[in-house]
Motif scaffolding. Structure first.
Motif, PDB file in Angstrom:
ATOM      1  N   TRP A   8       1.160  -1.213  -0.087  1.00  0.00           N
ATOM      2  CA  TRP A   8      -0.040   0.004   0.038  1.00  0.00           C
ATOM      3  C   TRP A   8       0.909   1.318   0.251  1.00  0.00           C
ATOM      4  N   GLY A   9       1.981   1.246  -0.874  1.00  0.00           N
ATOM      5  CA  GLY A   9       2.750   2.423  -1.094  1.00  0.00           C
ATOM      6  C   GLY A   9       3.805   2.470  -0.039  1.00  0.00           C
ATOM      7  N   THR A  10       3.922   1.272   0.842  1.00  0.00           N
ATOM      8  CA  THR A  10       5.164   1.376   2.034  1.00  0.00           C
ATOM      9  C   THR A  10       6.513   0.889   1.431  1.00  0.00           C
ATOM     10  N   ASP A  11       6.354   0.359   0.362  1.00  0.00           N
ATOM     11  CA  ASP A  11       7.544  -0.441  -0.259  1.00  0.00           C
ATOM     12  C   ASP A  11       8.333   0.325  -1.312  1.00  0.00           C
ATOM     13  N   ALA A  12       9.334   1.013  -0.932  1.00  0.00           N
ATOM     14  CA  ALA A  12       9.827   1.847  -1.597  1.00  0.00           C
ATOM     15  C   ALA A  12      10.661   1.243  -2.758  1.00  0.00           C
ATOM     16  N   GLU A  13      11.069  -0.212  -2.809  1.00  0.00           N
ATOM     17  CA  GLU A  13      11.596  -0.802  -3.679  1.00  0.00           C
ATOM     18  C   GLU A  13      10.692  -1.482  -4.890  1.00  0.00           C
ATOM     19  N   TYR A  14       9.255  -1.322  -4.570  1.00  0.00           N
ATOM     20  CA  TYR A  14       8.337  -2.179  -5.552  1.00  0.00           C
ATOM     21  C   TYR A  14       8.698  -1.634  -6.976  1.00  0.00           C
ATOM     22  N   LEU A  15       8.587  -0.352  -7.295  1.00  0.00           N
ATOM     23  CA  LEU A  15       8.624   0.125  -8.591  1.00  0.00           C
ATOM     24  C   LEU A  15       9.866  -0.238  -9.346  1.00  0.00           C
ATOM     25  N   ARG A  16      11.136  -0.143  -8.535  1.00  0.00           N
ATOM     26  CA  ARG A  16      12.332  -0.690  -9.075  1.00  0.00           C
ATOM     27  C   ARG A  16      12.417  -2.086  -9.338  1.00  0.00           C
ATOM     28  N   GLU A  17      11.804  -2.943  -8.318  1.00  0.00           N
ATOM     29  CA  GLU A  17      11.964  -4.349  -8.324  1.00  0.00           C
ATOM     30  C   GLU A  17      10.642  -5.070  -9.077  1.00  0.00           C
ATOM     31  N   THR A  18       9.575  -4.502  -9.314  1.00  0.00           N
ATOM     32  CA  THR A  18       8.520  -5.250 -10.068  1.00  0.00           C
ATOM     33  C   THR A  18       8.863  -5.894 -11.341  1.00  0.00           C
ATOM     34  N   GLU A  19       9.770  -5.458 -12.033  1.00  0.00           N
ATOM     35  CA  GLU A  19      10.167  -6.049 -13.420  1.00  0.00           C
ATOM     36  C   GLU A  19      10.935  -7.359 -13.012  1.00  0.00           C
ATOM     37  N   ARG A  21      10.803  -9.197 -10.396  1.00  0.00           N
ATOM     38  CA  ARG A  21       9.840 -10.000  -9.500  1.00  0.00           C
ATOM     39  C   ARG A  21       8.680 -10.714 -10.246  1.00  0.00           C
ATOM     40  N   HIS A  22       8.235  -9.982 -11.519  1.00  0.00           N
ATOM     41  CA  HIS A  22       7.061 -10.411 -12.017  1.00  0.00           C
ATOM     42  C   HIS A  22       7.309 -11.395 -13.410  1.00  0.00           C
ATOM     43  N   LEU A  23       6.642 -12.237 -13.835  1.00  0.00           N
ATOM     44  CA  LEU A  23       6.883 -13.079 -15.142  1.00  0.00           C
ATOM     45  C   LEU A  23       5.740 -12.753 -15.975  1.00  0.00           C
ATOM     46  N   LEU A  24       5.795 -11.946 -17.202  1.00  0.00           N
ATOM     47  CA  LEU A  24       4.804 -11.621 -18.113  1.00  0.00           C
ATOM     48  C   LEU A  24       5.024 -12.650 -19.033  1.00  0.00           C
ATOM     49  N   GLU A  44      10.366  -7.171 -26.518  1.00  0.00           N
ATOM     50  CA  GLU A  44      11.126  -6.802 -25.332  1.00  0.00           C
ATOM     51  C   GLU A  44      10.149  -6.677 -24.220  1.00  0.00           C
ATOM     52  N   GLY A  45      10.318  -7.325 -22.903  1.00  0.00           N
ATOM     53  CA  GLY A  45       9.440  -7.341 -21.864  1.00  0.00           C
ATOM     54  C   GLY A  45       8.430  -8.358 -21.643  1.00  0.00           C
ATOM     55  N   VAL A  46       8.387  -9.145 -22.612  1.00  0.00           N
ATOM     56  CA  VAL A  46       7.650 -10.434 -22.618  1.00  0.00           C
ATOM     57  C   VAL A  46       8.687 -11.631 -22.050  1.00  0.00           C
ATOM     58  N   ASP A  47       8.210 -12.210 -21.085  1.00  0.00           N
ATOM     59  CA  ASP A  47       9.024 -13.135 -20.652  1.00  0.00           C
ATOM     60  C   ASP A  47       8.819 -14.612 -21.250  1.00  0.00           C
ATOM     61  N   GLY A  48       7.623 -14.781 -22.040  1.00  0.00           N
ATOM     62  CA  GLY A  48       7.426 -15.870 -22.611  1.00  0.00           C
ATOM     63  C   GLY A  48       5.809 -16.113 -22.756  1.00  0.00           C
ATOM     64  N   ILE A  49       5.520 -17.549 -23.102  1.00  0.00           N
ATOM     65  CA  ILE A  49       4.130 -17.417 -23.757  1.00  0.00           C
ATOM     66  C   ILE A  49       3.574 -18.842 -22.821  1.00  0.00           C
ATOM     67  N   PHE A  50       2.174 -18.843 -22.821  1.00  0.00           N
ATOM     68  CA  PHE A  50       1.551 -19.748 -22.037  1.00  0.00           C
ATOM     69  C   PHE A  50       0.447 -20.427 -23.184  1.00  0.00           C
ATOM     70  N   VAL A  51       0.653 -21.328 -23.366  1.00  0.00           N
ATOM     71  CA  VAL A  51      -0.277 -22.436 -24.519  1.00  0.00           C
ATOM     72  C   VAL A  51      -1.333 -23.027 -23.604  1.00  0.00           C
TER      73      VAL A  51
END
Length: 123
Positions: A8-19, A21-24, A44-51
């Motif tokens: 809820w906005g308290t994690d200062a690293e969230y924006l920097r780390e979100t890419e 931490r997440h799998l697109l 670019e930025g797409v980590d893969g595909i789900f079939v």
């Protein structure tokens, strides 16, 4: 952003780390997606595909027939394209296919259950 994942906005690293931490993963569940799979994997930025073989079979006019030759050919086309992009994740739903066979074909993530099926069976 003010979202739960950021504390809820308290994690200062969230924006920097979100890419990191997440799998697109982009879903490949239509004839058009199969035709464009190399382009999708090249974004670019797409980590893969789900079939999703069940939705893919429906899109190809063979609802639920994951072993239909046209569906199997589409899956092979996707798997072949994924091998040309080894840094990308190939993921999919087993849909009756042995998970070991899928891992041998290059899948790195295999789902063995469908959310709707789990909910139905639990009712």
């Amino acid at each position: 952003p003010l979202v739960r994942a950021s504390g809820w906005g308290t994690d200062a690293e969230y924006l920097r780390e979100t890419e990191r931490r997440h799998l697109l993963l982009c879903q490949v569940e239509s004839k058009t997606a199969v035709e464009q799979v190399d382009g999708i994997l090249g974004v670019e930025g797409v980590d893969g595909i789900f079939v999703g073989p069940l939705d893919l079979s429906a899109s190809l006019g063979h609802i639920g027939q994951t072993q239909h030759p046209e569906v199997k050919e589409a899956l092979l086309r996707v798997e072949t394209a994924a091998r040309r992009h080894p840094a990308k994740v190939l993921a999919g739903f087993a849909g009756g296919r042995p998970a070991g066979e899928m891992f041998a074909a290059g899948y790195r993530l295999v789902a063995g259950a469908v959310d709707l099926g789990l909910l139905r069976d639990a009712a």
